[in-house]
Design a protein around this motif. Structure first.
Motif, mmCIF file in Angstrom:
data_model
loop_
_atom_site.group_PDB
_atom_site.id
_atom_site.type_symbol
_atom_site.label_atom_id
_atom_site.label_comp_id
_atom_site.label_asym_id
_atom_site.label_seq_id
_atom_site.Cartn_x
_atom_site.Cartn_y
_atom_site.Cartn_z
ATOM 1 N N ARG A 131 60.663 66.617 10.317
ATOM 2 C CA ARG A 131 60.264 65.722 10.322
ATOM 3 C C ARG A 131 59.996 64.035 10.453
ATOM 4 O O ARG A 131 60.440 63.201 10.638
ATOM 5 C CB ARG A 131 59.037 66.383 10.833
ATOM 6 C CG ARG A 131 58.360 65.443 12.848
ATOM 7 C CD ARG A 131 59.468 65.205 13.103
ATOM 8 N NE ARG A 131 59.560 66.507 14.212
ATOM 9 C CZ ARG A 131 61.040 66.586 15.358
ATOM 10 N NH1 ARG A 131 61.732 65.728 15.274
ATOM 11 N NH2 ARG A 131 60.004 67.919 15.692
ATOM 12 N N ASP B 56 63.619 62.270 15.272
ATOM 13 C CA ASP B 56 63.467 62.811 16.764
ATOM 14 C C ASP B 56 64.615 64.617 16.607
ATOM 15 O O ASP B 56 65.242 64.864 17.729
ATOM 16 C CB ASP B 56 64.353 62.316 17.654
ATOM 17 C CG ASP B 56 64.168 62.637 19.004
ATOM 18 O OD1 ASP B 56 63.241 62.817 19.339
ATOM 19 O OD2 ASP B 56 65.471 61.985 19.839
ATOM 20 N N PRO C 82 65.191 68.668 16.624
ATOM 21 C CA PRO C 82 64.792 69.031 17.724
ATOM 22 C C PRO C 82 64.183 70.070 16.694
ATOM 23 O O PRO C 82 64.918 71.032 15.820
ATOM 24 C CB PRO C 82 65.359 69.960 18.125
ATOM 25 C CG PRO C 82 66.696 68.797 18.689
ATOM 26 C CD PRO C 82 67.517 67.829 17.441
ATOM 27 N N ASN D 129 58.750 71.076 17.866
ATOM 28 C CA ASN D 129 59.096 71.111 18.707
ATOM 29 C C ASN D 129 58.985 72.258 20.299
ATOM 30 O O ASN D 129 58.552 72.007 21.692
ATOM 31 C CB ASN D 129 60.620 70.649 19.505
ATOM 32 C CG ASN D 129 60.681 69.337 18.710
ATOM 33 O OD1 ASN D 129 61.128 68.834 17.996
ATOM 34 N ND2 ASN D 129 59.800 68.119 19.431
ATOM 35 N N TYR E 206 61.644 72.132 25.376
ATOM 36 C CA TYR E 206 60.934 72.741 24.405
ATOM 37 C C TYR E 206 60.350 74.151 25.012
ATOM 38 O O TYR E 206 59.218 73.712 25.582
ATOM 39 C CB TYR E 206 60.773 72.155 23.697
ATOM 40 C CG TYR E 206 61.468 70.981 22.712
ATOM 41 C CD1 TYR E 206 62.464 71.104 22.113
ATOM 42 C CD2 TYR E 206 60.983 69.328 23.274
ATOM 43 C CE1 TYR E 206 63.071 69.954 21.054
ATOM 44 C CE2 TYR E 206 61.827 68.748 23.008
ATOM 45 C CZ TYR E 206 62.984 68.607 21.880
ATOM 46 O OH TYR E 206 63.669 68.514 21.116
ATOM 47 N N SER F 169 56.858 63.962 16.986
ATOM 48 C CA SER F 169 57.917 64.651 18.152
ATOM 49 C C SER F 169 57.847 63.106 19.305
ATOM 50 O O SER F 169 56.747 62.486 19.795
ATOM 51 C CB SER F 169 57.864 65.861 17.760
ATOM 52 O OG SER F 169 57.189 65.574 19.754
ATOM 53 N N SER G 175 57.885 64.745 22.629
ATOM 54 C CA SER G 175 57.009 65.008 23.472
ATOM 55 C C SER G 175 56.186 64.521 23.163
ATOM 56 O O SER G 175 55.062 65.115 24.049
ATOM 57 C CB SER G 175 57.761 66.070 23.528
ATOM 58 O OG SER G 175 57.374 67.238 22.535
ATOM 59 N N GLN G 176 55.145 64.611 22.106
ATOM 60 C CA GLN G 176 53.998 65.056 21.964
ATOM 61 C C GLN G 176 53.630 62.654 22.232
ATOM 62 O O GLN G 176 52.486 62.740 22.191
ATOM 63 C CB GLN G 176 53.639 64.873 20.284
ATOM 64 C CG GLN G 176 53.634 66.398 19.613
ATOM 65 C CD GLN G 176 53.720 66.641 18.234
ATOM 66 O OE1 GLN G 176 53.646 65.499 17.716
ATOM 67 N NE2 GLN G 176 53.327 67.450 18.125
#
Length: 226
Positions: free
Chosen positions: A84, A89, A91, A113, A137, A212, A214-215
């Motif tokens: 990370r 970004d 996956p 993710n 995810y 991430s 999504s977070q």
């Protein structure tokens, strides 16, 4: 008879980083990847330190990273953090036999993710991988309650959290991410360079304390920034 070149191009070879010390399970994952429509090259490491060293010098992100937590030398969490930090970004999905609440939360906080349990069928695992490649995810159902419980507790007293202040450009970048746009499309819509968007994303991750995309979107909504 004269041969003419075909207009059809061979699809690009996609790259999977697999960090797994069980050779039998690694073989199952490799076979599962071969069953997907795209062509995949599987780069496999059985030890976390080797994987971390490789990621550190990698020139571009992998299309997918699958990490086991129970590695023989270091925790898979360290590998996730290294991945990370190198590629914000990329996956990253955990595939593990560990089903504890602390493991799930630590992996997500480190930047994973998704989280898939090894005791699921290979068909379910393959389905989870396909979801990741579509930008959805996966989280094994019996693990989802841990994450939801954690999020509900952390959001009980939002007034105790310090406010997050975003610049107009950061907010515009965030809106693009929330719409599911790629970095390239966000840059095009904003009329800026790709490197500017990447810089905005790094700043967003730092301000929202996430690892991430999504977070970032989830946390931004909890702060009512979206």
């Amino acid at each position: 008879m004269q041969a003419y070149p075909s207009n059809e191009q061979t699809p690009p070879l996609r790259q999977l980083l697999l960090v797994e010390d069980n050779p039998l399970f690694a073989e199952q994952i490799t076979d599962a990847m071969r069953g997907l429509p795209e062509r995949w090259n599987v780069l496999e490491f059985s030890e976390g330190l080797q994987a971390k060293a490789f990621v550190k010098v990698a020139l571009k992100p992998f299309d997918l990273v699958l990490v086991d937590l129970g590695l023989p030398d270091v925790s898979g969490i360290e590998v996730i953090r290294a991945c990370r930090e190198r590629f914000v970004d990329m996956p990253i999905v955990v595939i593990s036999v560990v089903a504890s609440e602390s493991a799930v939360l630590t992996a997500i906080e480190a930047g994973a993710n998704g989280y898939i349990l090894k005791d699921e069928s290979i068909e379910e695992i393959t389905k989870g991988i396909e979801q990741v490649l579509k930008g959805v995810y996966p989280l094994s159902p019996r693990l989802a309650r841990y994450l939801f419980k954690h999020l509900s507790v952390s959001s009980e007293k939002p007034e105790e959290r310090l406010p997050v202040k975003l610049s107009p450009r950061e907010h515009e970048t965030l809106q693009g991410l929330a719409q599911g746009l790629s970095y390239e499309l966000v840059a095009e819509s904003m009329g800026v360079t790709l490197s500017t968007v990447q810089s905005n994303v790094r700043s967003l991750y730092r301000k929202l304390n996430v690892k991430s995309q999504s977070q970032a979107v989830s946390m931004a909504r909890s702060y009512q920034l979206l």
